[in-house]
Design a protein around this motif. Structure first.
Motif, short mmCIF file in Angstrom:
data_model
loop_
_atom_site.label_atom_id
_atom_site.label_comp_id
_atom_site.label_asym_id
_atom_site.label_seq_id
_atom_site.Cartn_x
_atom_site.Cartn_y
_atom_site.Cartn_z
N PHE A 57 52.90 41.81 54.29
CA PHE A 57 53.53 42.50 53.39
C PHE A 57 53.97 41.17 52.53
O PHE A 57 54.35 41.05 51.40
N GLU A 58 52.87 40.28 52.42
CA GLU A 58 53.21 39.27 51.60
C GLU A 58 51.19 39.29 50.93
O GLU A 58 50.43 38.99 50.86
N TYR A 59 51.41 40.20 50.23
CA TYR A 59 50.59 40.99 49.48
C TYR A 59 50.02 39.46 48.19
O TYR A 59 49.06 39.37 48.03
N ASN A 60 51.26 38.73 47.19
CA ASN A 60 50.03 37.84 46.90
C ASN A 60 49.21 36.77 47.60
O ASN A 60 48.17 36.63 46.78
N GLU A 61 49.73 36.68 48.23
CA GLU A 61 48.56 35.42 49.53
C GLU A 61 47.30 36.56 49.87
O GLU A 61 46.54 36.12 49.92
N SER A 62 48.06 37.32 49.57
CA SER A 62 46.23 38.26 50.29
C SER A 62 45.88 38.74 49.05
O SER A 62 44.82 38.67 48.97
N LEU A 63 46.31 38.87 48.07
CA LEU A 63 45.34 38.51 46.87
C LEU A 63 44.59 37.53 46.38
O LEU A 63 43.43 37.54 45.56
N LYS A 64 45.16 36.87 47.25
CA LYS A 64 44.56 35.27 46.66
C LYS A 64 43.19 35.37 47.35
O LYS A 64 41.99 35.50 46.77
N TYR A 65 43.31 36.07 48.70
CA TYR A 65 41.44 35.70 49.53
C TYR A 65 40.73 36.77 49.36
O TYR A 65 39.25 36.42 48.91
N LEU A 66 40.87 37.92 49.39
CA LEU A 66 40.58 38.91 48.84
C LEU A 66 40.06 38.48 47.52
O LEU A 66 38.83 38.65 47.16
N ASN A 67 40.54 37.79 46.30
CA ASN A 67 39.55 37.95 44.93
C ASN A 67 38.58 36.26 45.64
O ASN A 67 37.46 36.55 44.85
N ASN A 68 39.32 35.17 45.99
CA ASN A 68 37.97 35.10 46.68
C ASN A 68 36.44 35.31 47.31
O ASN A 68 35.68 35.27 46.73
N LEU A 69 37.17 36.49 48.17
CA LEU A 69 36.47 37.27 48.92
C LEU A 69 35.48 37.84 47.51
O LEU A 69 33.95 37.60 47.43
N ILE A 70 36.15 38.45 46.93
CA ILE A 70 35.01 39.23 45.91
C ILE A 70 34.55 38.15 45.17
O ILE A 70 32.96 38.86 44.57
N THR A 71 34.80 37.32 44.44
CA THR A 71 33.79 36.18 43.68
C THR A 71 33.18 35.53 44.87
O THR A 71 31.67 34.95 43.82
N PHE A 72 33.60 35.55 46.06
CA PHE A 72 31.82 35.28 46.94
C PHE A 72 31.00 36.45 47.47
O PHE A 72 30.07 35.60 47.37
N ASP A 73 30.86 37.25 47.21
CA ASP A 73 30.22 38.63 47.89
C ASP A 73 30.68 39.59 47.32
O ASP A 73 31.98 40.44 47.76
N GLU A 74 30.07 39.84 46.42
CA GLU A 74 30.73 41.54 45.69
C GLU A 74 30.18 42.80 46.50
O GLU A 74 30.95 43.71 46.33
N SER A 75 29.66 42.25 47.65
CA SER A 75 29.11 43.78 47.88
C SER A 75 29.77 43.65 49.35
O SER A 75 30.00 44.63 50.15
#
Length: 172
Positions: free
Chosen positions: A129-147
């Protein structure tokens, strides 16, 4: 013995090639044959464990990956695969430990499993339930790999939970 060992290694290499070609059942047959012929071929356990991850047979994957790790198969990747399986069984502490082990062994920021690493980190924080921390990694991932489509699904779900519905709809 010499020819048996060469033939066993050829089955292993063929299994690896079959995974790349998408012939997963035939690859599994090859890995099973290698292990049947030489139960001490721990590289085969590693490769079969990776294949079990692809097939979403996480219990079998954990068994093979643990066998390979216990016998010092030295690929840093093994820890990302095992963290993926541990997440499926809600073993987040073990998954986090595996991620840390991978990060200690891997210095390559362009590693082929970097997307999976970021996703696993995002998933662990999401499940805590650490959503903001999760978003940090997911945003980095999507920037790194859009697919990496699962990242959009998870991020969209977080946005939905946070009431950020327009962002959620964009991702979902």
């Amino acid at each position: 013995t010499y020819h048996n060992d060469k033939q066993t290694n050829a089955y292993l290499e063929r299994g690896i090639a079959r995974v790349v070609l998408g012939k997963l059942n035939l690859a599994m047959d090859d890995f099973n044959l290698v292990i049947m012929r030489n139960t001490q071929n721990f590289h085969a356990y590693y490769e079969r464990g990776k294949l079990f991850i692809i097939l979403e047979k996480f219990d079998e994957a954990l068994t093979d990956l643990n066998t390979a790790i216990e016998n010092r198969v030295g690929f840093p990747d093994i820890f990302i695969y095992r963290s993926t399986a541990n997440i499926q069984f809600l073993k987040f502490k073990l998954a986090s430990d595996d991620i840390q082990q991978f990060e200690r062994l891997n210095l390559d920021l362009q590693h082929p499993l970097m997307s999976q690493l970021l996703f696993n980190k995002g998933m662990i924080h999401y499940e805590r339930f650490e959503y903001n921390e999760s978003l940090k990694y997911l945003n980095n991932l999507i920037t790194f790999d859009e697919s990496f489509h699962d990242a959009y699904l998870l991020r969209g779900n977080i946005y939905r939970i946070q009431g950020r519905l327009y962002l959620a709809m964009d991702d979902l």
